[in-house]
Enzyme design. Structure first.
Site, PDB file in Angstrom:
ATOM      1  CG  HIS A 124      25.990  14.517  60.875  1.00 16.89           C
ATOM      2  ND1 HIS A 124      25.406  13.492  60.183  1.00 16.89           N
ATOM      3  CD2 HIS A 124      25.965  15.601  60.045  1.00 16.89           C
ATOM      4  CE1 HIS A 124      25.048  13.913  58.981  1.00 16.89           C
ATOM      5  NE2 HIS A 124      25.364  15.187  58.881  1.00 16.89           N
ATOM      6  CD  GLU A 175      22.707   7.109  59.101  1.00 22.09           C
ATOM      7  OE1 GLU A 175      22.761   7.304  60.333  1.00 22.09           O
ATOM      8  OE2 GLU A 175      22.915   8.001  58.258  1.00 22.09           O
TER       9      GLU A 175
END
Length: 326
Positions: free
Chosen positions: A57, A214
């Site tokens: 991303h 994450e």
């Protein structure tokens, strides 16, 4: 405006020239099979194969900084690298534009069926990444890793957490979970099914111990607070240098997926805002979302919501509900 350090700028721009020269001069076989992808190998040696991906991303810049500094340090003493390494900078176009993606989410493209997304820029990029990944693991031994490093859009009860495909072989999974503990990862979600992510693809098709990690929140390139995932940086550095596993920085809580919330139409509405924290707890019977006649509710005594995002395209996962295992 803060100047971006040269090592970070180079990785964000997928410029591996200095690193490639350093490892090449040290006798490594260095390749760049596609833009933004670097492989560093020892020929005729069987070493662990480690794939590290960042920037899948384009707005998730923290891992780019983390890996840039590690790579720069390793390039100063290239002989310290004790694994075959593939480094992948994912959505280069989106990174250049400081956007999450160009046409669609790259981390949903690692699947056979892409439907209306087949003609997107991200579909083409995923094909390049798949080809390079297949070539990298084709000659690898049994020890295979894929650490896909991300940062979260929204706040989280656990500042760091990881998604681990449940299909990974037990021994490799145990080794991966231990590494995640060493990396200070607060929670691990065991995922039984693919959502088209890069790490699940590597686990399913190349028997890699793959995980989506994450690391904190989205930040501006060159201005991320790397102290929030210092343990992960140390653990990754130790892995690449072949150091023995260190004790866990903390005991990771383990969860399993209870249900995936799929957006079926434009009528989809969640019962809470998209800024809801990851791992927010809901009680049995609570409404999660509704989509026309379909109503998603909590089925267990407690389920926690992860990745709530009503703005995804129709047919994609708009959220994941998990229950704690340990």
């Amino acid at each position: 405006m803060t100047a971006i350090p040269p090592a970070v700028k180079a990785l964000a721009e997928a410029d591996f020239s200095a690193v490639a020269r350093s490892f090449g001069a040290a006798g490594f076989a260095v390749g760049q099979p596609a833009d933004g992808i670097l492989t560093i190998r020892r020929e005729n040696e069987q070493r662990p194969a480690v794939l590290v991906s960042v920037g899948v991303h384009g707005d998730e810049t923290g891992p780019i900084e983390l890996v840039a500094y590690l790579l720069d340090e390793l390039a100063q003493t290239p002989q310290a690298l004790q694994v075959d390494l593939m480094l992948c900078v994912g959505n280069i176009g989106a990174i250049r534009q400081a956007k999450r993606f160009i046409d669609a989410d790259l981390n949903r493209m690692f699947r056979a069926e892409r439907g209306t997304l087949a003609g997107t820029a991200e579909a083409a990029r995923a094909d390049e990444m798949i080809a390079a990944t297949s070539a990298f693991f084709a000659s690898a031994g049994k020890e295979r890793w894929h650490l896909d490093l991300h940062t979260a859009i929204r706040p989280s009860v656990y500042p760091t957490f990881a998604i681990v495909p449940d299909l990974i072989a037990d021994a490799a999974k145990e080794q991966l979970v231990a590494w995640l503990g060493e990396a200070g990862i607060g929670a691990i979600i065991m995922n039984p099914s693919s959502a088209g992510t890069y790490s699940y693809y590597s686990a399913e098709h190349h028997a890699a111990a793959g995980t989506t990690v994450e690391l904190g929140r989205i930040g501006t390139l060159g201005q991320n607070d790397l102290s929030q995932f210092a343990a992960a940086r140390v653990a990754l550095d130790r892995l690449l240098r072949g150091a023995a596993p260190a004790p866990a920085a903390q005991a990771s809580h383990v969860y399993k997926v209870a249900q995936n919330i799929i957006k079926l139409s434009d009528n989809f509405k969640m019962a809470f805002g998209k800024e809801t924290q990851n791992f927010t707890a809901l009680k049995k019977g609570d409404e999660i979302a509704r989509d026309g006649d379909t109503v998603y509710t909590v089925q267990h005594e407690e389920e926690l919501v992860v990745f709530p995002n009503p703005d995804v395209r129709i047919g994609l996962r708009a959220g994941m509900m998990v229950t704690r295992v340990k």
